[in-house]
Design an enzyme around this catalytic site. Structure first.
Site: not given
Length: 383
Positions: A140, A321, A354
C-alpha cells in the site's frame, strides 16, 4: 535515534531535532549486504514483527510475513522497520514539541511527503552504516515508499517488493481520503488541529474516518460472507419480545441503535482506532498518499519516471483489491518493462480486498518466500 541537523522537506520547510523510532530483527552480516527495509502503511509503525515481552497482544503488523523461518526470514536477513515522521508511534510528529517555539506542533507540523520519508530513512541507514539494501519492501503506502526508494536512491537498492500499491492515487481514492479528513476537521473537538492544548480528542471524526477507510479495505465478497444483512442478535430478540415485524418495525429504532452486524463491526473498528491514532497524523499521512506521483515531473509519463530505477522488482496485486487494483500494479510493470528492467509480477486471486496484503495466502507468501530465497542465493559467497 535523534537527528540534530535539519531535514529539508519537499514543501520547502525543514525539520530539525527530530527522532526516528525503529526496530531491527536478525543480524547484519559482515559485508552489511543482507539488510531489508520494510516500509509501513497508513496506520502501522516500525513494529513489523514479534511480540513485546509481557505484552501478549503486541504482535507486529506483518508478523505473518517477517520472522525466523517466515517468507522474509530473519535468520537470514537483517530487517529494519522505521516509523515515519509525522506518525504517532514514536517518531517526531504533531504531538511533539516544536524546538523553534517550545510548543506542541499540532496543526503547525510541516507537510511531509513520501519522498521526505525516504530521505529520513536514508539518513537512518547512513548512521547504521548500511550503504546498500538487499531489498526494500512495503504494501500500500509502504509500496509507494519502496518505489520511491528505487528512484531517489537507485544505487542503494538491489531489489524492490511493491505489494498492493500504485504509482499514484486515483481521483476516487483521493475523494475517500478527503471525506475522511473532513470528518476529522469538522469535529468540534478538533480545534483547528490544536486539540492537545484543549485536552480534547476529535474521536468522532477519527471514528468516521476509520469506518470510511475500513470499507475500502475489504472486498464486497468478504463483507457479504462475514456479515451479509445479518441483524444483531440483541435487536432480533428485542423485536421478538415486542412482537414487532422486522419488515415494518426495523426502521423505528433510534438512529443510535446498531441493527446490522456490519454496523457493529465498523463502529468497533472506529472506536478502537480513535483510542490510539492521532488526528493530525491521519491528515498528514493521507495527504502524503494524495501527493505521491513520480510521473508528474515527467509530464505524466510513468515510463520516463521509472527510467532512473536500476533495482530488480517483484510486484504483487490482488484481484479483489479495488482500492489499489491490479491494473495499477500492471501500470508499474509496463513502465519497468519499457525500460527493460528485471520484473516479476504475481496477481493473486484472493477474496480479501486490499487487506489481502496483510493476510495469509499460501500463493502470496510462497511468491514472497521464493523471491527472498533468490535474493539470498545472490548474496551467497559474501561474508
Amino acid at each position: 535515534m535523534h537527528f540534530v541537523s535539519a531535514l529539508p522537506l519537499q514543501s520547502g520547510a525543514s525539520l530539525r531535532d527530530y527522532d526516528l523510532s525503529f526496530e531491527t530483527y536478525g543480524q547484519l552480516n559482515a559485508a552489511k549486504s543482507n539488510a531489508v527495509l520494510v516500509c509501513h502503511a497508513l496506520n502501522a509503525s516500525h513494529h513489523v514483527a514479534g511480540v513485546y515481552e509481557g505484552q501478549p497482544k503486541s504482535e507486529g503488523w506483518w508478523d505473518n510475513m517477517i520472522g525466523p523461518g517466515k517468507p522474509l526470514d530473519t535468520n537470514q536477513f537483517f530487517v529494519i522497520g522505521v516509523n515515519n515522521l509525522g506518525s504517532c508511534f514514536g517518531s517526531t510528529g504533531p504531538m511533539h514539541i516544536n524546538p523553534d517555539t517550545g510548543q506542541v506542533y499540532g496543526a503547525d507540523f510541516p507537510v511531509v511527503t513520501v519522498e521526505d520519508w525516504v530521505n529520513a530513512q536514508a539518513r537512518l541507514l547512513d548512521v547504521l552504516g548500511i550503504q546498500t539494501l538487499a531489498a526494500v519492501m512495503g504494501g500500500s503506502l509502504g509500496g509507494m515508499q519502496t518505489l520511491s526508494w528505487t528512484l531517489q536512491y537507485p544505487q542503494r537498492v538491489r531489489h524492490a517488493l511493491v505489494i498492493a500499491s500504485a504509482p499514484n492515487l486515483t481521483a476516487e481514492n483521493i475523494a475517500f481520503n478527503e471525506v475522511a479528513r473532513r470528518a476529522i476537521v469538522t469535529d468540534p473537538d478538533f480545534h483547528g488541529g490544536h486539540f492537545y492544548q484543549r485536552g480534547t480528542i476529535p474521536k468522532r471524526g477519527l471514528r468516521i474516518a476509520r469506518m470510511i477507510g475500513h470499507i475500502t479495505y475489504l472486498s464486497d465478497d468478504v463483507m457479504n460472507e462475514k456479515f451479509g444483512r445479518q441483524l444483531r442478535t440483541a435487536v432480533l430478540a428485542q423485536a421478538q419480545d415486542a412482537s414487532v415485524s422486522l419488515d415494518a418495525g426495523q426502521y423505528k429504532y433510534s438512529t443510535q441503535e446498531v441493527e446490522f452486524q456490519i454496523e457493529s463491526y465498523l463502529r468497533y473498528q472506529g472506536d478502537k482506532f480513535a483510542e490510539y491514532f492521532d488526528a493530525n497524523t491521519y491528515l498528514l499521512i493521507t495527504r502524503a498518499l494524495d501527493y505521491f506521483d513520480p510521473a508528474r515531473a515527467y509530464g505524466g509519463d510513468l515510463s520516463l519516471a521509472l527510467g532512473r530505477a536500476t533495482a530488480k522488482f517483484l510486484l504483487v496485486s490482488f484481484t479483489t483489491d479495488w482500492r489499489f487494483s491490479p491494473k495499477r500494479s500492471r501500470e508499474i510493470v509496463k513502465a519497468l518493462l519499457d525500460n527493460k528492467r528485471d520484473v516479476s509480477y504475481a496477481e493473486i486471486d484472493a477474496p480479501h480486498g486490499h487487506d489481502a496484503f496483510l493476510l495469509d495466502d499460501p500463493r502470496y507468501t510462497g511468491v514472497v518466500r521464493s523471491y527472498f530465497e533468490s535474493i539470498l542465493q545472490s548474496l551467497e559467497g559474501q561474508p
